[in-house]
Design a protein around this motif. Structure first.
Motif, short mmCIF file in Angstrom:
data_model
loop_
_atom_site.label_atom_id
_atom_site.label_comp_id
_atom_site.label_asym_id
_atom_site.label_seq_id
_atom_site.Cartn_x
_atom_site.Cartn_y
_atom_site.Cartn_z
N GLN A 278 -14.73 -76.60 19.13
CA GLN A 278 -15.78 -76.63 20.14
C GLN A 278 -17.03 -75.87 19.70
N LEU A 279 -17.16 -75.59 18.42
CA LEU A 279 -18.30 -74.84 17.92
C LEU A 279 -19.27 -75.80 17.25
N ASN A 280 -20.45 -75.95 17.84
CA ASN A 280 -21.42 -76.90 17.32
C ASN A 280 -22.75 -76.20 17.02
N PHE A 281 -22.73 -75.36 16.01
CA PHE A 281 -23.94 -74.70 15.57
C PHE A 281 -24.56 -75.52 14.44
N PRO A 282 -25.82 -75.91 14.55
CA PRO A 282 -26.44 -76.69 13.48
C PRO A 282 -26.60 -75.85 12.22
N LEU A 283 -26.18 -76.40 11.08
CA LEU A 283 -26.32 -75.70 9.82
C LEU A 283 -27.70 -75.98 9.24
N GLU A 284 -28.24 -75.00 8.54
CA GLU A 284 -29.61 -75.11 8.03
C GLU A 284 -29.72 -74.30 6.74
N PRO A 285 -30.75 -74.55 5.92
CA PRO A 285 -30.97 -73.71 4.74
C PRO A 285 -31.19 -72.26 5.19
N ALA B 186 -14.99 -67.55 16.95
CA ALA B 186 -13.87 -67.99 16.11
C ALA B 186 -12.89 -68.81 16.93
N GLY B 187 -12.66 -68.40 18.18
CA GLY B 187 -11.79 -69.17 19.05
C GLY B 187 -12.35 -70.56 19.32
N ARG B 188 -13.65 -70.63 19.56
CA ARG B 188 -14.28 -71.93 19.77
C ARG B 188 -14.20 -72.80 18.51
#
Length: 250
Positions: free
Chosen positions: A88-95, A81-83
């Protein structure tokens, strides 16, 4: 100096301060994760060691492990949550099969729920389509919200519903418990993002859990809702439906 310029400077200073505070919280959370992981692992090892121990000692070790595992979840959530708040949070979204993630989250919390005399009841709408999300972030959102509802609920059974609503996938948690008005929720979340201590507690809610859930949901273009419907407390969140139209089931 004009009022507009003064306001703009004040907002910039507040943003810098907020980022500094969030960075500090994330650093503290990172420091906590290692000892918590060690405590959880050691408790599990001792309880399963086969050495002669009293039932009371085994039960205490089990409680220590459950509490440590819970804190590890919250620490992970706070770190991410801080990132997210710092961009700075780069998680790829996916189905993502949102029903499966909700199901996993309730199972993760089931042993702790039993300590509070609670159980979860999950209902999934048929022909559910995937949501656009990241499974790990979604798991932390579900865990954070289920945890705070479980710990403040007056119901023995906490109802979970995963369903469609206006092009989104909605997860609804329903129980008997205290709640706050939607406007108060938005005000609280706004303050938490700028607070050095995001642990504000209002009746029936945990500021830390809400901060984690809202930050991670925002990163996935989701929305957090809270209120009362027909006398029940309702905590819910929505995520956009995936463009992938294949049906999924739990």
């Amino acid at each position: 100096m004009e009022i507009g310029e003064l306001t703009e400077q004040t907002d910039r200073h507040a943003a810098v301060l907020s980022r500094t505070q969030l960075s500090l919280l994330r650093s503290v959370a990172l420091e906590l994760k290692t000892p918590l992981t060690h405590i959880s692992g050691t408790s599990h090892m001792l309880s399963q060691s086969g050495t002669k121990q009293t039932d009371e000692v085994i039960e205490q070790l089990r409680r220590i492990q459950l509490s440590s595992d819970r804190l590890i979840y919250l620490v992970d959530g706070l770190i991410l949550a801080g990132r997210a708040a710092e961009g700075q949070l780069n998680f790829p979204l996916e189905p993502t099969n949102i029903a499966a993630v909700v199901n996993d989250s309730q199972h993760d919390l089931a042993p702790l729920a039993l300590r509070y005399g609670k159980t979860f009841s999950l209902q999934v709408t048929s022909s559910l389509t995937p949501a656009t999300a990241h499974p790990r972030l979604l798991n932390l959102v579900c865990y954070s919200l289920l945890d705070t509802v479980m710990r403040t609920s007056q119901s023995e059974v906490i109802e979970l519903l995963v369903h469609h609503q206006l092009g989104d996938i909605m997860v609804t948690i329903r129980d008997d418990g205290d709640s706050i008005r939607p406007a108060s929720l938005r005000s609280l979340l706004s303050k938490l993002g700028q607070s050095s201590q995001p642990s504000v507690a209002l009746p029936g809610v945990s500021g830390l859990s809400l901060f984690i859930a809202d930050s991670l949901l925002t990163n996935m273009s989701g929305r957090l809702h809270m209120g009362r419907v027909r006398g029940k407390r309702v905590v819910s969140f929505s995520l956009p439906m995936s463009h992938q139209l294949s049906l999924i089931s739990l």
